[in-house]
Design a protein around this motif. Structure first.
Motif, PDB file in Angstrom:
ATOM      1  N   MET A 237      15.389   3.151  -6.380  1.00 33.34           N
ATOM      2  CA  MET A 237      16.328   3.709  -5.412  1.00 33.34           C
ATOM      3  C   MET A 237      17.569   4.327  -6.040  1.00 33.34           C
ATOM      4  SD  MET A 237      14.712   3.220  -2.587  1.00 33.34           S
ATOM      5  CE  MET A 237      15.906   3.474  -1.282  1.00 33.34           C
ATOM      6  N   THR A 238      17.795   4.108  -7.330  1.00 35.60           N
ATOM      7  CA  THR A 238      19.002   4.657  -7.963  1.00 35.60           C
ATOM      8  C   THR A 238      18.699   5.796  -8.923  1.00 35.60           C
ATOM      9  OG1 THR A 238      18.900   2.923  -9.674  1.00 35.60           O
ATOM     10  CG2 THR A 238      20.323   2.519  -7.763  1.00 35.60           C
ATOM     11  N   LEU A 239      17.434   6.181  -9.037  1.00 37.06           N
ATOM     12  CA  LEU A 239      17.070   7.345  -9.844  1.00 37.06           C
ATOM     13  C   LEU A 239      17.294   8.616  -9.036  1.00 37.06           C
ATOM     14  CD1 LEU A 239      13.778   6.033 -11.493  1.00 37.06           C
ATOM     15  CD2 LEU A 239      15.963   6.419 -12.638  1.00 37.06           C
ATOM     16  N   PRO A 240      17.510   9.752  -9.694  1.00 35.00           N
ATOM     17  CA  PRO A 240      17.714  11.002  -8.946  1.00 35.00           C
ATOM     18  C   PRO A 240      16.436  11.458  -8.256  1.00 35.00           C
ATOM     19  CG  PRO A 240      17.638  11.421 -11.318  1.00 35.00           C
ATOM     20  CD  PRO A 240      17.661   9.937 -11.154  1.00 35.00           C
ATOM     21  N   GLY A 241      16.592  12.014  -7.053  1.00 35.07           N
ATOM     22  CA  GLY A 241      15.447  12.537  -6.325  1.00 35.07           C
ATOM     23  C   GLY A 241      15.135  11.745  -5.077  1.00 35.07           C
ATOM     24  N   ALA A 242      13.959  12.015  -4.505  1.00 32.71           N
ATOM     25  CA  ALA A 242      13.517  11.349  -3.277  1.00 32.71           C
ATOM     26  C   ALA A 242      12.885  10.001  -3.601  1.00 32.71           C
ATOM     27  CB  ALA A 242      12.523  12.230  -2.533  1.00 32.71           C
ATOM     28  N   ALA A 243      13.016   9.058  -2.663  1.00 32.01           N
ATOM     29  CA  ALA A 243      12.427   7.722  -2.824  1.00 32.01           C
ATOM     30  C   ALA A 243      11.507   7.436  -1.649  1.00 32.01           C
ATOM     31  CB  ALA A 243      13.524   6.664  -2.906  1.00 32.01           C
ATOM     32  N   PHE A 244      10.310   6.905  -1.946  1.00 31.51           N
ATOM     33  CA  PHE A 244       9.330   6.575  -0.913  1.00 31.51           C
ATOM     34  C   PHE A 244       9.254   5.060  -0.722  1.00 31.51           C
ATOM     35  CE2 PHE A 244       8.118  10.798  -2.097  1.00 31.51           C
ATOM     36  CZ  PHE A 244       7.532  11.362  -0.966  1.00 31.51           C
ATOM     37  N   ILE A 245       9.120   4.670   0.538  1.00 35.08           N
ATOM     38  CA  ILE A 245       8.898   3.265   0.889  1.00 35.08           C
ATOM     39  C   ILE A 245       7.601   3.197   1.684  1.00 35.08           C
ATOM     40  CG2 ILE A 245       9.785   1.238   2.100  1.00 35.08           C
ATOM     41  CD1 ILE A 245      12.600   2.394   1.852  1.00 35.08           C
ATOM     42  N   TYR A 246       6.635   2.435   1.198  1.00 37.25           N
ATOM     43  CA  TYR A 246       5.404   2.224   1.949  1.00 37.25           C
ATOM     44  C   TYR A 246       5.646   1.091   2.931  1.00 37.25           C
ATOM     45  CZ  TYR A 246       0.445   1.286   2.900  1.00 37.25           C
ATOM     46  OH  TYR A 246      -0.767   1.084   3.512  1.00 37.25           O
ATOM     47  N   TYR A 247       5.281   1.283   4.193  1.00 31.10           N
ATOM     48  CA  TYR A 247       5.634   0.320   5.236  1.00 31.10           C
ATOM     49  C   TYR A 247       5.341  -1.116   4.766  1.00 31.10           C
ATOM     50  CZ  TYR A 247       0.900  -1.019   6.665  1.00 31.10           C
ATOM     51  OH  TYR A 247      -0.361  -1.558   6.685  1.00 31.10           O
ATOM     52  N   GLY A 248       6.258  -2.034   5.051  1.00 28.77           N
ATOM     53  CA  GLY A 248       6.121  -3.428   4.630  1.00 28.77           C
ATOM     54  C   GLY A 248       6.661  -3.698   3.244  1.00 28.77           C
ATOM     55  N   GLU A 249       6.813  -2.652   2.458  1.00 29.89           N
ATOM     56  CA  GLU A 249       7.350  -2.824   1.112  1.00 29.89           C
ATOM     57  C   GLU A 249       8.787  -3.334   1.164  1.00 29.89           C
ATOM     58  OE1 GLU A 249       6.169   0.062  -2.257  1.00 29.89           O
ATOM     59  OE2 GLU A 249       8.204   0.657  -1.702  1.00 29.89           O
ATOM     60  N   GLU A 250       9.491  -2.948   2.235  1.00 31.99           N
ATOM     61  CA  GLU A 250      10.893  -3.353   2.354  1.00 31.99           C
ATOM     62  C   GLU A 250      11.052  -4.832   2.664  1.00 31.99           C
ATOM     63  OE1 GLU A 250       9.974  -1.892   6.611  1.00 31.99           O
ATOM     64  OE2 GLU A 250       9.164  -1.754   4.572  1.00 31.99           O
ATOM     65  N   ILE A 251       9.946  -5.526   2.946  1.00 34.38           N
ATOM     66  CA  ILE A 251      10.034  -6.989   3.139  1.00 34.38           C
ATOM     67  C   ILE A 251       9.167  -7.728   2.105  1.00 34.38           C
ATOM     68  CG2 ILE A 251      10.641  -6.893   5.585  1.00 34.38           C
ATOM     69  CD1 ILE A 251       7.688  -7.405   6.239  1.00 34.38           C
ATOM     70  N   GLY A 252       8.653  -6.991   1.133  1.00 40.75           N
ATOM     71  CA  GLY A 252       7.853  -7.632   0.092  1.00 40.75           C
ATOM     72  C   GLY A 252       6.459  -8.020   0.547  1.00 40.75           C
ATOM     73  N   MET A 253       5.890  -7.273   1.500  1.00 39.32           N
ATOM     74  CA  MET A 253       4.537  -7.588   1.962  1.00 39.32           C
ATOM     75  C   MET A 253       3.537  -7.498   0.815  1.00 39.32           C
ATOM     76  SD  MET A 253       4.035  -5.937   5.788  1.00 39.32           S
ATOM     77  CE  MET A 253       2.255  -5.888   5.601  1.00 39.32           C
TER      78      MET A 253
END
Length: 745
Positions: free
Chosen positions: A535-551
């Protein structure tokens, strides 16, 4: 010109000029031709001297001067002048002789330059006339007015404009957080596997984690091919039967339009899957194509057909290790041809060398662009073309698995890149119409060199974001040096006109949490370290659903078998574990289905079994708990949104060792940041301050990956001796210091 020719230089007063000329005219007759040459310039000079109002003190002299200046110079030379009683000095007479001689030689001073050749004293005398006094005053006033205006403008610019250049306005996708949704598994709001209503009801949730765009898996209409024994849409949107309709369990086109509108109202873009390399075997195009291979059939070459009466025409294997060639059910009785499929045999390969197929695909793009979608992910892009000569692929000792072969003839063919460039042109047409960028993503799990080619080259634009799968390959054995190589390969391989992007999961591969198993539910440090990095590198960041809760991936292919048709070939190919329902709560089915027992007509079981660790891995369980993945993602997305340094700032490496990766983000006039993450197992403190000339000895801690580290948020960290353990990550900042030594407020 001779010094004596003062007549034309106004070297004497007007009256003296007249006297000298008249005396000479009396003393010595002048040749007619010379007098005729001199008289007209003299007349003009006398008139000009009269206009200059040269001061003559004697009133009688004024009168006589006026009479002379008004005389007609056209009369005969002998009657031209009065004889004055005044005598001229010898020098003046000599001057007249010299002047007449000069005139006779053609050296007369032009009438429009009356002051040429005058001495300093003469110039000073004429400079005191009223005209020149007024002229000097006007020039002086104009000079000071101009100077005051310039001074005021400079002061105004200093006061009203910022001290530093404002950040550039980048297209939205260059700094976006893009949330990938496998539609069937995100949220079932009414028990029917809902698409539109489920996602719509979670738009506020997506807004809360600063989502800029959602990337939807295929929503195209899909129907089973009953002649092949199918009993349902095997791949849920990826066996397309109609590219301009919605798969009915997901909702209607009206539902989609409402979703699109409500997402845009919240500032969320909507990106769709685009599937150009195959259709479902029940698509009208394929049904018509297999009826007749006669050229009179408009669909005869929509797919790839070859003769294969007794055996496949070559050794190509599908990605599921079956032959790429299959006999169609109900084919033309007189045909012995089979069709190509790089994936399932229910997904026949389109012939993209057909101009008719390309036109159809362009129509599909325009249909959805006209509806207002913001972009497309081109699915399985490296498989779009195959070798036109259908040559056998080289292989190693084994021949029974896809991995045994070098797929030089079935992937990454040169024909792909011009086609992607053509689709980019179509997308750009719509972007130019209203100034809102639409984008193309390319989905290619390939080596870095091939993946980077999708950016375009040789003056042809390619994809805006060729998806970067490099971070999906990491695991806990990857130390600091390994992580640097993974990051650097894409960071500095991306062309200057391209946008970098970072993803750690997708619907076709294991989840991030599988790579980094969680052993302590109170310590998510290592997962958070990867999240911080991405999330701190330059450019766009992708989140695959559930990744934000450590699924994690779910072992859901047991008794019920695989819902993914690839799993029917082998459970090893099933992607069901990566597509389990989103875990919203610790209740029934993880809160995936918003139904009650009173809805007796509905199936209360989700389409796939959810995870069994809901007490720790759900939005409800983690919301408000520090250092859980959900709270950590939320803080990082907010930092990206509020910090111009992370959005548009420059990137520099600082310290790189076998254990630690650290880098520096800066933007002129804004806070500076250093991100330092420890992936290795060494115990020595690290010196970040000595790694870059601009990094101070101390800086304020903004975020850490876990509790109990040597520093905490708000502390001043000693960057000359920073202690980190494996999985520790820290973000520190310090104010921008101007060249004059002052800090920006």
């Amino acid at each position: 010109m001779s010094e004596g020719c003062f007549i034309f230089h106004l070297a004497s007063s007007p009256l003296e000029v007249a006297r000298v000329f008249e005396v000479r005219a009396q003393q010595e007759p002048v040749k007619q031709t010379v007098i005729q040459t001199v008289r007209e310039p003299l007349y003009r000079l006398l008139k000009k001297m009269d206009n200059l109002a040269v001061t003559v003190n004697d009133e009688d002299e004024k009168k006589r001067f006026s009479e002379i200046s008004s005389k007609s110079w056209k009369s005969d030379v002998n009657n031209k002048y009065e004889v004055f009683r005044y005598s001229a000095e010898k020098k003046a007479l000599e001057g007249l002789d010299s002047c007449i001689t000069a005139v006779s030689l053609g050296s007369v001073i032009p009438a429009d330059k009356p002051y040429a050749g005058m001495g300093k004293e003469d110039l000073m005398r004429f400079s005191q006339t009223p005209f020149w006094n007024r002229f000097r005053l006007a020039c002086t006033i104009m000079f000071w007015l101009a100077w005051a205006t310039l001074l005021g403008a400079v002061i105004g610019l200093i006061v009203t404009f910022p001290q530093c250049t404002p950040p550039p306005e980048k297209p939205w996708y260059e700094t976006a957080v893009i949330y990938q949704i496998y539609v069937r598994s995100f949220y079932d709001s009414d028990g029917d596997g809902a698409f539109a209503s489920g996602i719509r009801s979670k738009l506020d949730y997506l807004t809360s984690i600063d989502t800029d765009a959602i990337l939807l898996s295929s929503i195209y209409d899909s129907h089973p091919d009953e002649s092949d024994g199918g009993d349902g849409p095997a791949d849920y949107g990826y066996e397309v039967t109609n590219h301009t309709q919605i798969y009915s369990p997901y909702g209607t086109m009206k539902d989609f339009d409402i979703l699109l509108t409500e997402a845009h109202e919240r500032g969320i873009k909507v990106i769709m899957d685009f599937i150009p390399n195959y259709t479902g075997s029940n698509h009208t195009w394929f049904i018509e194509s297999k009826r007749s291979r006669n050229i009179s059939n408009p669909y005869w070459n929509f797919y790839v057909w070859l003769d294969c009466d007794k055996q496949p025409p070559n050794n190509w294997l599908s990605v599921y290790s079956e032959s790429m060639w299959s006999d169609p059910v109900d084919r033309d009785p007189g045909s012995k041809q089979c069709y190509l499929h790089q994936f399932l045999n229910s997904q026949p390969e389109l012939n993209l060398r057909s101009s008719a197929v390309q036109e159809k695909l362009e129509e599909i793009l325009r249909f959805w662009l006209n509806k207002g979608v913001d972009g497309f992910r081109i699915v399985k892009v490296k498989h779009l073309f195959e070798d036109a000569d259908f040559r056998d692929e080289p292989h190693g000792q084994c021949t029974d698995r896809y991995e045994c072969y070098d797929h030089k003839y079935t992937t990454s063919q040169d024909d792909i890149y011009p086609l992607v460039s053509r689709w980019r042109e179509i997308v750009d047409e719509y972007s130019q119409d209203d100034g809102v960028p639409r984008i193309l993503l390319t989905d290619a799990m390939d080596n870095i060199a091939n993946s980077l080619l999708y950016y375009g080259d040789y003056g042809s634009d390619g994809a805006h974001l060729p998806l970067n799968y490099q971070l999906t390959q990491i695991n806990t054995s990857c130390n600091g040096r390994c992580m640097y190589e993974v990051m650097d390969s894409w960071l500095y391989g991306t062309p200057t006109y391209g946008t970098m992007n970072w993803m750690t999961g997708t619907q076709d591969m294991r989840r991030l949490a599988d790579v980094i198993p969680q052993t302590d539910w109170n310590d998510w440090g290592y997962q958070n370290a990867i999240i911080m990095w991405k999330m701190t590198l330059p450019g766009a960041a992708f989140i695959y659903y559930g990744e934000e809760i450590g699924m994690t991936s779910v072992n859901n292919t047991g008794d019920q078998g695989s819902r993914d048709p690839a799993g029917n070939i082998s459970l090893a190919y099933s992607r069901d574990p990566y597509r389990s329902p989103m875990q919203w709560t610790n209740g029934t089915s993880g809160g995936f289905m918003n139904v009650t027992l009173s809805n007796s007509t509905l199936d209360l079981d989700p389409w796939l079994e959810p995870g069994d660790n809901l007490l720790n891995i759900s939005v409800e369980a983690q919301n408000g708990t520090d250092f859980t993945p959900f709270m950590f993602y939320s803080e990082l997305t907010e930092l990206r949104r509020t910090s111009e340094t992370f959005l548009v700032g420059n990137f520099h490496y600082t310290l790189l060792t076998d254990d630690v990766v650290s880098y520096y983000r800066e933007y002129e006039g804004k806070d500076r940041y250093v991100v330092a993450i420890k992936f290795g197992s060494g115990d020595e403190p690290v010196d970040i301050a000595g790694s870059h000339y601009d990094v101070p000895d101390e800086a304020e801690v903004v975020m850490t990956t876990r509790a109990g580290m040597s520093v905490s948020s708000g502390d001043m960290a000693n960057l000359k001796e920073l202690s980190l353990k494996t999985g520790d990550g820290v973000i520190v900042k310090w104010p921008y210091v101007r060249p004059d030594g002052k800090k920006n407020s």
